[in-house]
Design an enzyme around this catalytic site. Sequence first.
Site, PDB file in Angstrom:
ATOM      1  N   CYS A 274       0.815  -1.229   0.000  1.00  0.00           N
ATOM      2  CA  CYS A 274       0.000   0.000   0.000  1.00  0.00           C
ATOM      3  C   CYS A 274       0.841   1.269   0.000  1.00  0.00           C
ATOM      4  O   CYS A 274       0.810   2.066  -0.935  1.00  0.00           O
ATOM      5  CB  CYS A 274      -0.890   0.031   1.242  1.00  0.00           C
TER       6      CYS A 274
HETATM    7  N1  SAJ Z   1       6.897   2.218   8.520  1.00  0.00           N
HETATM    8  C1  SAJ Z   1       7.902   3.031   9.023  1.00  0.00           C
HETATM    9  N2  SAJ Z   1       7.619   3.869  10.065  1.00  0.00           N
HETATM   10  C2  SAJ Z   1       6.378   3.919  10.621  1.00  0.00           C
HETATM   11  C3  SAJ Z   1       5.362   3.093  10.091  1.00  0.00           C
HETATM   12  C4  SAJ Z   1       5.638   2.253   9.049  1.00  0.00           C
HETATM   13  O1  SAJ Z   1       9.031   3.001   8.551  1.00  0.00           O
HETATM   14  O2  SAJ Z   1       6.189   4.678  11.577  1.00  0.00           O
HETATM   15  C5  SAJ Z   1       7.179   1.347   7.382  1.00  0.00           C
HETATM   16  C6  SAJ Z   1       6.976  -0.110   7.707  1.00  0.00           C
HETATM   17  O3  SAJ Z   1       8.157  -0.682   8.211  1.00  0.00           O
HETATM   18  C7  SAJ Z   1       6.598  -0.704   6.346  1.00  0.00           C
HETATM   19  C8  SAJ Z   1       5.888   0.450   5.640  1.00  0.00           C
HETATM   20  O4  SAJ Z   1       6.271   1.638   6.338  1.00  0.00           O
HETATM   21  O5  SAJ Z   1       7.747  -1.058   5.623  1.00  0.00           O
HETATM   22  C9  SAJ Z   1       4.388   0.316   5.649  1.00  0.00           C
HETATM   23  O6  SAJ Z   1       4.026   0.071   6.986  1.00  0.00           O
HETATM   24  P1  SAJ Z   1       2.477   0.112   7.480  1.00  0.00           P
HETATM   25  O7  SAJ Z   1       2.492   0.039   8.960  1.00  0.00           O
HETATM   26  O8  SAJ Z   1       1.784   1.236   6.856  1.00  0.00           O
HETATM   27  O9  SAJ Z   1       1.936  -1.296   7.013  1.00  0.00           O
HETATM   28  P2  SAJ Z   1       1.117  -1.692   5.735  1.00  0.00           P
HETATM   29  O10 SAJ Z   1       1.785  -1.408   4.461  1.00  0.00           O
HETATM   30  O11 SAJ Z   1       0.691  -3.088   5.984  1.00  0.00           O
HETATM   31  O12 SAJ Z   1      -0.097  -0.699   5.805  1.00  0.00           O
HETATM   32  C10 SAJ Z   1      -1.340  -1.187   6.141  1.00  0.00           C
HETATM   33  C11 SAJ Z   1      -2.268  -0.241   5.446  1.00  0.00           C
HETATM   34  N3  SAJ Z   1      -3.562  -0.832   5.405  1.00  0.00           N
HETATM   35  C12 SAJ Z   1      -4.290  -0.668   4.290  1.00  0.00           C
HETATM   36  O13 SAJ Z   1      -3.912  -0.065   3.325  1.00  0.00           O
HETATM   37  C13 SAJ Z   1      -5.622  -1.279   4.313  1.00  0.00           C
HETATM   38  C14 SAJ Z   1      -2.336   1.074   6.174  1.00  0.00           C
HETATM   39  O14 SAJ Z   1      -3.448   1.853   5.689  1.00  0.00           O
HETATM   40  C15 SAJ Z   1      -2.517   0.873   7.645  1.00  0.00           C
HETATM   41  O15 SAJ Z   1      -2.581   2.144   8.290  1.00  0.00           O
HETATM   42  C16 SAJ Z   1      -1.350   0.094   8.158  1.00  0.00           C
HETATM   43  O16 SAJ Z   1      -1.447  -1.205   7.547  1.00  0.00           O
HETATM   44  C17 SAJ Z   1      -1.388  -0.027   9.670  1.00  0.00           C
HETATM   45  O17 SAJ Z   1      -1.941   0.900  10.307  1.00  0.00           O
HETATM   46  O18 SAJ Z   1      -0.825  -0.998  10.183  1.00  0.00           O
END
Ligand code: SAJ
Length: 452
Positions: A274
Site C-alpha cells: 500500500c
Molecule cells: N513504517 C515506518 N515507520 C512507521 C510506520 C511504518 O518506517 O512509523 C514502514 C513499515 O516498516 C513498512 C511500511 O512503512 O515497511 C508500511 O508500513 P504500514 O504500517 O503502513 O503497514 P502496511 O503497508 O501493511 O499498511 C497497512 C495499510 N492498510 C491498508 O492499506 C488497508 C495502512 O493503511 C494501515 O494504516 C497500516 O497497515 C497499519 O496501520 O498498520
Amino acid sequence: MDRSLALQQKIETRTARVGVIGLGYVGLPLAIEMANCGFTVFGIDLDLHKVESLRKGVSYIRDVPDSLVEQSLAGGNLIPTTDYRVLKELDAISICVPTPLSANQDPDTSYISQVVDQIKNYMENGPLITLESTTYPGTTEELIQWELEKLGYRAGHDFFLCFSPERVDPGNRKFHTKNTPKVIGGTTDKCLELGVLLYSQFIDSIVPVSSTKVAEMSKLLENTFRSVNIAFINEMALMCEKMGIDVWEVIKASATKPFGFMPFYPGPGIGGHCIPLDPMYLSWKAKGFRFYSKFIDLAQSINNNMPDYVVHKASTILNTYSRSIRNSRVLLLGMAYKPDIDDLRESPGLQVYEMFKEAGALVDYYDPHARSFVDKRGNVVRSIDMDPGKWREYDCMVLLTNHSAFDYRELASLGVAILDTRNAFDGIKAPHVYKLGAAVTPKQAKEPSMAI
Ligand code: SAJ
C-alpha cells in the site's frame, strides 16, 4: 419487478449469489466473511494454484485459518473457481484485484480493466458491482461505469456500482475485515443504498459517503498520510544524527503529549502493498488536473533513499573498524517489510541486499518468516539458518525488521558491530550497537569496542 427491489430482497434474505474476484489478502478474507453470514460466494481467481488450494480447504493467507476455508466449503457457501462464466449467475460482484505501479511509477489498472472486460459478457442479472482495489479518484467512473454505459447499460438501472476501499492490515490481530469500519460510495443513491445493504450484512460498521470519488480519495488520504509522516520522521532521523541527538528518545518524549501528536518511526524505507504505491496513484491523477503535489513526491524520494542511507551508515561503521564494505561479511536481520509477517513486497531490505552485493560485500540474510526471495539477477536467495554461534564471523549485522522472534540481548552479546534501523536494541547499551537516527558516539568512533 424493479431490478433494485429484487436485488434488495435477495440481499436481505441472503439468497443473493455473490462473487469476489481476486482472492488475495483482501479478497479471500472478504469471501470468507460473506460466506460466514450465509451467502453463496463464488471466489474467482486466475491463479489455479490458489483455487485448488482453497478447494482442498487450505488457506494461503496467514490471517485466514484453514478451518474457516473448510467450514465455508463444507457449508457450500464458498465455491472457488477460475471460470469467469459463473458471473452470469451472480447478483453482486466485489473486485479485489491488484493495482500495482508500472516500471515508471505510473498506475497500472490493467487488472481492473481485464475484469471489466469479463463482466461485460455477463450483465443479464444487472449486478451490484463494488470495486475495492485501491486506486485514484475517478477510476470507478472511468474504467467501469463509462465502459458499461458504452454498451447501453445504465448505472442505477441496469447495474449498480460502488467503490469501497479495502482496509486489510496483514498481521493485525485486533482489526480484520468484519470489525474495521468500511467506507462506501455509490454512483447513484440507489447504488449506494444497495452497496450499504450488502456490506452491512457482514461488516459491523459501514460509512456511506456521497460519491465513489470521495471513497476512492479517502483511501488515498489514509495511506498518503502515512507515507508523508514516515518520510518526515526519516528526515528528522537524519537531522538528529547530524545534531548528535537520539531521534528515538525524542519521539518517545514527544509521544507523551496526549493530544495533537501521533508517533511515527524511522526505518530503512517503506515496503508493503500500500504505502509505497498508493500515494503515486494520487500524485499521477492530480497531475492530470495540473496539480503537482510536492509532499507526495518529496515523501517518496525521502523514503526511497533510506536504503542508500542504511548502506552508507553501515560502510561508516565498518570503516570505524578499518574495514571496507568490499569483502566484508554482512548479515541482514529481517527481510519482510514489517515485523512478524512473511510479506516481502516492496521491502526496503531487498534494495539494501542488492546494494551490499553491488558494493562487493559478502551478504547473507536471516528471516524466520520470509525464507527466500528472488534477487534482481533471478537467483533464489535463501535465509541462512539461525545459528548465532556462527554469526560471530560476520563483520557487521544490519537489523532491518524487528521481528519479535529475535533475541536482541543474545545478538548484542555476539560482539559483532550492529546497525539497528528499528531501535530494536533499545535498552541494550553496547558500544558496538549503532542506531539509525543517532550519531556514532565519539567513543564508538575513537575506541571501537565489541565489549558488552
Ligand atoms: N513504517 C515506518 N515507520 C512507521 C510506520 C511504518 O518506517 O512509523 C514502514 C513499515 O516498516 C513498512 C511500511 O512503512 O515497511 C508500511 O508500513 P504500514 O504500517 O503502513 O503497514 P502496511 O503497508 O501493511 O499498511 C497497512 C495499510 N492498510 C491498508 O492499506 C488497508 C495502512 O493503511 C494501515 O494504516 C497500516 O497497515 C497499519 O496501520 O498498520
